[in-house]
Design a protein around this motif. Structure first.
Motif, PDB file in Angstrom:
ATOM      1  N   ARG A   1       0.825  -1.199   0.000  1.00  0.00           N
ATOM      2  CA  ARG A   1       0.000   0.000   0.000  1.00  0.00           C
ATOM      3  C   ARG A   1       0.855   1.244   0.000  1.00  0.00           C
ATOM      4  NH1 ARG A   1      -3.965   0.532   4.988  1.00  0.00           N
ATOM      5  NH2 ARG A   1      -1.983   0.591   6.019  1.00  0.00           N
ATOM      6  N   ALA A   2       1.951   1.176   0.712  1.00  0.00           N
ATOM      7  CA  ALA A   2       2.829   2.346   0.773  1.00  0.00           C
ATOM      8  C   ALA A   2       3.442   2.626  -0.589  1.00  0.00           C
ATOM      9  CB  ALA A   2       3.922   2.107   1.811  1.00  0.00           C
TER      10      ALA A   2
ATOM     11  N   LYS B   1       0.905   4.108  -2.874  1.00  0.00           N
ATOM     12  CA  LYS B   1       0.605   5.501  -2.534  1.00  0.00           C
ATOM     13  C   LYS B   1       1.731   6.409  -2.998  1.00  0.00           C
ATOM     14  CE  LYS B   1      -0.923   8.441   1.242  1.00  0.00           C
ATOM     15  NZ  LYS B   1      -1.337   8.520   2.639  1.00  0.00           N
TER      16      LYS B   1
ATOM     17  N   GLU C   1       1.461   9.387  -5.735  1.00  0.00           N
ATOM     18  CA  GLU C   1       1.856  10.765  -5.426  1.00  0.00           C
ATOM     19  C   GLU C   1       2.925  11.240  -6.392  1.00  0.00           C
ATOM     20  OE1 GLU C   1       0.917  10.732  -0.632  1.00  0.00           O
ATOM     21  OE2 GLU C   1       2.960  10.789  -1.355  1.00  0.00           O
TER      22      GLU C   1
ATOM     23  N   ARG D   1       9.480  24.314   8.185  1.00  0.00           N
ATOM     24  CA  ARG D   1       8.628  23.184   7.782  1.00  0.00           C
ATOM     25  C   ARG D   1       7.874  23.509   6.488  1.00  0.00           C
ATOM     26  NH1 ARG D   1       7.917  22.103  13.300  1.00  0.00           N
ATOM     27  NH2 ARG D   1       6.354  23.752  13.447  1.00  0.00           N
TER      28      ARG D   1
ATOM     29  N   ARG E   1      10.333  23.035   3.633  1.00  0.00           N
ATOM     30  CA  ARG E   1      10.706  21.625   3.401  1.00  0.00           C
ATOM     31  C   ARG E   1       9.538  20.857   2.814  1.00  0.00           C
ATOM     32  NH1 ARG E   1      13.309  21.893   8.928  1.00  0.00           N
ATOM     33  NH2 ARG E   1      15.540  22.162   8.537  1.00  0.00           N
ATOM     34  N   LYS E   2       8.340  21.120   3.315  1.00  0.00           N
ATOM     35  CA  LYS E   2       7.162  20.390   2.850  1.00  0.00           C
ATOM     36  C   LYS E   2       6.856  20.707   1.387  1.00  0.00           C
ATOM     37  CE  LYS E   2       3.487  17.825   3.316  1.00  0.00           C
ATOM     38  NZ  LYS E   2       3.602  16.365   3.420  1.00  0.00           N
TER      39      LYS E   2
ATOM     40  N   PRO F   1      -0.814  18.855  11.013  1.00  0.00           N
ATOM     41  CA  PRO F   1      -0.958  17.398  10.997  1.00  0.00           C
ATOM     42  C   PRO F   1       0.157  16.726  11.798  1.00  0.00           C
ATOM     43  CG  PRO F   1       0.014  18.164   8.934  1.00  0.00           C
ATOM     44  CD  PRO F   1      -0.144  19.368   9.804  1.00  0.00           C
TER      45      PRO F   1
ATOM     46  N   LYS G   1      -4.999   3.884  11.433  1.00  0.00           N
ATOM     47  CA  LYS G   1      -5.119   2.812  10.439  1.00  0.00           C
ATOM     48  C   LYS G   1      -4.163   3.024   9.267  1.00  0.00           C
ATOM     49  CE  LYS G   1     -10.004   2.203  11.520  1.00  0.00           C
ATOM     50  NZ  LYS G   1     -11.382   2.382  11.045  1.00  0.00           N
ATOM     51  N   ALA G   2      -3.698   4.266   9.106  1.00  0.00           N
ATOM     52  CA  ALA G   2      -2.802   4.561   7.987  1.00  0.00           C
ATOM     53  C   ALA G   2      -1.339   4.392   8.363  1.00  0.00           C
ATOM     54  CB  ALA G   2      -3.041   5.995   7.506  1.00  0.00           C
ATOM     55  N   PHE G   3      -1.062   4.070   9.638  1.00  0.00           N
ATOM     56  CA  PHE G   3       0.331   3.969  10.056  1.00  0.00           C
ATOM     57  C   PHE G   3       1.038   2.854   9.284  1.00  0.00           C
ATOM     58  CE2 PHE G   3      -0.585   7.139  12.704  1.00  0.00           C
ATOM     59  CZ  PHE G   3      -0.521   6.999  14.092  1.00  0.00           C
ATOM     60  N   LEU G   4       2.267   3.135   8.905  1.00  0.00           N
ATOM     61  CA  LEU G   4       3.087   2.134   8.249  1.00  0.00           C
ATOM     62  C   LEU G   4       4.080   1.567   9.261  1.00  0.00           C
ATOM     63  CD1 LEU G   4       3.848   4.225   5.037  1.00  0.00           C
ATOM     64  CD2 LEU G   4       2.090   2.486   5.305  1.00  0.00           C
TER      65      LEU G   4
ATOM     66  N   ALA H   1       6.550  11.145   6.557  1.00  0.00           N
ATOM     67  CA  ALA H   1       6.323  12.276   5.647  1.00  0.00           C
ATOM     68  C   ALA H   1       5.310  11.897   4.573  1.00  0.00           C
ATOM     69  CB  ALA H   1       7.637  12.714   5.009  1.00  0.00           C
ATOM     70  N   LEU H   2       5.327  10.614   4.203  1.00  0.00           N
ATOM     71  CA  LEU H   2       4.374  10.136   3.205  1.00  0.00           C
ATOM     72  C   LEU H   2       2.935  10.270   3.701  1.00  0.00           C
ATOM     73  CD1 LEU H   2       4.831   8.789   0.415  1.00  0.00           C
ATOM     74  CD2 LEU H   2       4.461   6.612   1.529  1.00  0.00           C
ATOM     75  N   LEU H   3       2.753  10.135   5.018  1.00  0.00           N
ATOM     76  CA  LEU H   3       1.421  10.257   5.612  1.00  0.00           C
ATOM     77  C   LEU H   3       1.070  11.712   5.903  1.00  0.00           C
ATOM     78  CD1 LEU H   3       1.563   7.276   8.135  1.00  0.00           C
ATOM     79  CD2 LEU H   3       0.535   7.326   5.871  1.00  0.00           C
ATOM     80  N   ASP H   4       1.906  12.639   5.448  1.00  0.00           N
ATOM     81  CA  ASP H   4       1.652  14.070   5.629  1.00  0.00           C
ATOM     82  C   ASP H   4       1.660  14.460   7.100  1.00  0.00           C
ATOM     83  OD1 ASP H   4      -0.945  16.511   4.975  1.00  0.00           O
ATOM     84  OD2 ASP H   4       1.210  16.653   4.656  1.00  0.00           O
TER      85      ASP H   4
ATOM     86  N   TYR I   1       3.599  16.211  10.148  1.00  0.00           N
ATOM     87  CA  TYR I   1       4.673  17.152  10.394  1.00  0.00           C
ATOM     88  C   TYR I   1       5.457  16.780  11.654  1.00  0.00           C
ATOM     89  CZ  TYR I   1       3.008  20.604   6.951  1.00  0.00           C
ATOM     90  OH  TYR I   1       2.646  21.254   5.794  1.00  0.00           O
TER      91      TYR I   1
ATOM     92  N   LEU J   1       9.803  16.607   9.092  1.00  0.00           N
ATOM     93  CA  LEU J   1      10.397  17.226   7.907  1.00  0.00           C
ATOM     94  C   LEU J   1      11.855  17.597   8.139  1.00  0.00           C
ATOM     95  CD1 LEU J   1       7.351  19.426   6.893  1.00  0.00           C
ATOM     96  CD2 LEU J   1       8.093  17.274   5.897  1.00  0.00           C
ATOM     97  N   ALA J   2      12.186  17.963   9.376  1.00  0.00           N
ATOM     98  CA  ALA J   2      13.580  18.297   9.680  1.00  0.00           C
ATOM     99  C   ALA J   2      14.384  17.048  10.000  1.00  0.00           C
ATOM    100  CB  ALA J   2      13.645  19.274  10.851  1.00  0.00           C
TER     101      ALA J   2
END
Lengths: 266, 445
Positions: free
Chosen positions: A107-108, A111, A115, A233, A236-237, B43, B85-88, B107-110, B112, B136-137
């Motif tokens: 799934r990762a 995704k 993206e 942030r 970077r984002k 987030p 549920k989205a945790f990897l 970071a993929l899960l947005d 911060y 992000l840092a």
């Protein structure tokens, strides 16, 4: 009864008998003639009507009748055309089904790929739109930064000079449009809780040829660590940024981008 | 060339180089101005701390801790948590430092920021260590270690929420504050009650079977002042409730009513309305209850004082122009200026601790009250509640982060909180009794 009468009667009988035989002959001749006529008509009809084949045949059969054609080149053909055979579709190779292959991956990974595709599509759209805009604008004269006609060599602008790192791209609407898109992306990622603080920070970075943000650095602190963190942030984002038009790419990757975070500036 | 000459040449060279912009290329570069902030919430993600040994298996404590922190931060309306549920990856993995964190996946899960940790337990105590990472840092930005009794797990969680809030916003959190209020326990019985900032831990403080009004906190947060009708003497008195000893005592006794209490941040005195002189006027009281100074002198009704954070100005309610409106004046009682020009009944003004806004209740044409806010000069009036029956008696949280108020939108009057822009309205109390006159306490406990 007189002889004459008898004679007349016999003559009449004789005549009658003769008439009767002639009549009979006429009847026979009429019957024969009618029969011949009917036979002729019958034969004529059977030759003209299409034949009906009552036997069971495997498939349709087209029958071509001879007919008089005016064109000397057209040749009537009685050859039956080949039957149309419906091709049987080949079974799909499910191992090569892109959806099935996609489903098997994690799934990762899916995704991330989605993206990446979205990012690439967005960047291509932006680059295409800016290229189109640049092409249109190249037909028009580039507006001068101070909007005043040249006042001759050495003339002084009425407006204060701004940062001159852009060379001749400053004021170019396509370049300005690209910077506006970058500003919007960074703004969308600038999450800060307080809306009315008088804080100001600067983050400086460069981008490479793929739009990746390189070495974001806090070049001016606001004095508030949390605000500085929010500014970093946001930058970077925002990586990777959309690619600028090819005309400006070399200029943008060679110059540092300085983002000034000041929500209360007008 | 002597060494001194060489040094001089080198110094000149460097100076010229710096002035040309090599060392500090001021002005060079492409400038982008960010003049707005995003409307998105912050987030972040939180992993329940993992049990790392201990005498007693308390597997659920980590889950409970994470749930409390999540609810605390979500109440502010500024944070959004990534769905678990989205945790990897493995959620039971112990995360002790940055090498244990898969930053690209988060970071993929947005996300911060990420909070994670571990804990150990004994029969009576829990030792909890929690880390906060900037995704992000790619670095750790907060590390906390707590030790407390098992029944103090909520307190630990609130303290961590405060720390997270402060590191991410620069503002101290309010997750250890309390709200004092009046709870109606009968037709003519109103008692003093208290809850935590999120509506939990309800307690009734008084049981005098009298009428309690206008609770207000002392500046140190250790006492609650209120007025109550003494049933025996049939007179209003000013009381002080001490939280440490859980007892209250009368401070002063005046003829007539004592309405509305507010602390003056400059003199550290109580301002209130007294009718002892035959008219409702605003006075400054000493903490022993004696009158120090009279601030208003007119034939009209002046009530509900509230000071600015610096104590230089005060807002109050008066009917001197024929309708109930909000005025502002200096702390000495001079230069009154009208602030509200709309509506016929504007009451309960409270000055934000940030000093920029004043919240108040105003009656609309349908006869219902709503909460409004305006700038300190009366401009920018904004409606915060809409068409939800009565919304009254606003109170600011410390830092002006939230506004508490009472509303009967669902039948009985209950306490609610909302953001200063009117969003994220959250019900704090429930039950079959009216809950009124909230007063949000200070941060120190």
């Amino acid at each position: 009864m007189s002889v004459a009468r008898l004679d007349s009667i016999s003559s009449l009988a004789a005549v009658s008998f003769e008439e009767k035989s002639n009549f009979r002959k006429m009847i026979i001749a009429s019957v024969v003639g009618h029969a011949l006529l009917f036979a002729f008509i019958f034969i004529l009809n059977t030759r003209m009507a299409p034949r009906r084949n009552l036997a069971i045949t495997p498939g349709p059969i087209n029958v071509m009748w001879a007919r008089t054609v005016s064109s000397p080149n057209a040749t009537p053909s009685y050859k039956l055309p080949a039957p149309k055979v419906r091709a049987i579709p080949k079974a799909k190779d499910r191992t090569a089904d892109p959806k099935l292959v996609l489903r098997k991956r994690s799934r990762a990974t899916r995704k991330k790929e989605r993206e990446d595709l979205e990012t690439l599509a967005r960047r291509r759209e932006m680059a295409a739109a800016l290229s189109d805009l640049q092409q249109d604008l190249e037909k028009k004269p580039t507006p001068r930064p101070n909007n005043f006609p040249s006042q001759g060599k050495g003339a002084r602008s009425l407006y204060p000079a701004g940062p001159q790192g852009g060379g001749n791209v400053q004021g170019n609407p396509a370049f300005t449009g690209y910077l506006a898109s970058v500003r919007q992306i960074i703004t969308d990622n600038f999450v800060w809780i307080q809306k009315k603080d008088q804080l100001r920070a600067e983050v400086t970075f460069q981008i490479d040829g793929e739009g990746n943000i390189l070495r974001p650095d806090l070049t001016q602190s606001s004095g508030n660590n949390a605000y500085d963190g929010a500014a970093l942030r946001a930058v970077r984002k925002s990586s990777p940024l959309p690619l600028p038009p090819a005309t400006f790419l070399d200029h943008i990757v060679s110059e540092p981008l300085v983002v000034r975070f000041d929500p209360n500036s007008k | 060339m002597s060494w001194l000459n060489k040094l001089s040449v080198l110094f000149l060279f460097l100076t010229l180089g710096a002035s040309s912009g090599w060392a500090n290329p001021t002005g060079a570069g492409i400038y982008i101005d960010i003049t707005r902030v995003s409307e998105r919430p912050f987030p972040m993600a939180i992993l329940p701390p993992v049990q790392d040994g201990g005498a007693i298996a308390q597997a659920r404590m980590g889950e409970k801790f994470a749930e409390i922190v999540k609810k605390d931060l979500e109440l502010m309306g500024y944070f959004r948590f990534v769905d678990r549920k989205a945790f990897l990856g493995d959620p039971t993995k112990r995360i002790r430092n940055t090498t244990d964190v898969d930053f690209p996946s988060w970071a993929l899960l947005d996300a911060y920021a990420l909070a994670a940790g571990w804990y150990q337990t004994t029969e009576t105590e829990i030792t909890l260590e929690v880390r906060l990472f900037d995704i992000l840092a790619g670095k750790q930005i907060l590390a906390k270690r707590y030790r407390a009794r098992h029944d103090q797990l909520s307190w630990i969680a609130h303290r961590f929420s405060n720390a997270v809030f402060e590191i991410l916003t620069g503002e101290p959190g309010i997750f250890e504050t309390q709200i004092a209020f009046v709870c109606r326990r009968g037709r003519l019985v109103k008692e003093l009650c208290i809850i935590d900032f999120n509506g939990s831990n309800f307690r009734q403080l008084t049981d005098d079977r009298s009428i309690v009004l206008s609770p207000t906190w002392s500046e140190d947060g250790k006492s609650i002042y209120y007025t109550a009708l003494n049933n025996k003497k049939k007179e209003w008195q000013l009381y002080r409730y001490d939280l440490a000893s859980a007892s209250s005592r009368p401070i002063t006794r005046f003829r007539g009513a004592t309405i509305g209490l507010a602390f003056d941040p400059v003199s550290h005195l109580l301002a209130t309305t007294l009718t002892k002189d035959g008219n409702s006027e605003i006075y400054l009281l000493n903490l022993d209850g004696t009158a120090r100074k009279r601030l208003t002198r007119n034939r009209d009704i002046d009530v509900s004082p509230s000071f600015s954070p610096d104590g230089e100005e005060m807002v109050f309610v008066t009917d001197r122009i024929g309708s109930t409106q909000i005025f502002k004046m200096s702390r000495s009682g001079v230069n009154p200026a009208r602030l509200t020009f709309k509506g016929l009944n504007n009451t309960s003004p409270v000055w934000s601790p940030r000093g920029d806004q004043i919240a108040f209740a105003g009656m609309d044409t349908d006869g219902h009250f709503d909460i409004f806010s305006m700038n300190s000069d009366g401009s920018g009036m904004t409606r915060l509640t809409y068409d939800t029956r009565n919304n009254e008696e606003p109170t600011w949280s410390p830092g002006g982060l939230l506004v508490g108020f009472a509303s009967n939108r669902r039948g009985r009057y209950q306490l609610f909180s909302m953001r200063p822009d009117g969003s994220k309205q959250t019900q704090l109390t429930a039950g079959g009794f009216d809950h009124l006159m909230p007063a949000w306490g200070p941060r120190s406990r």
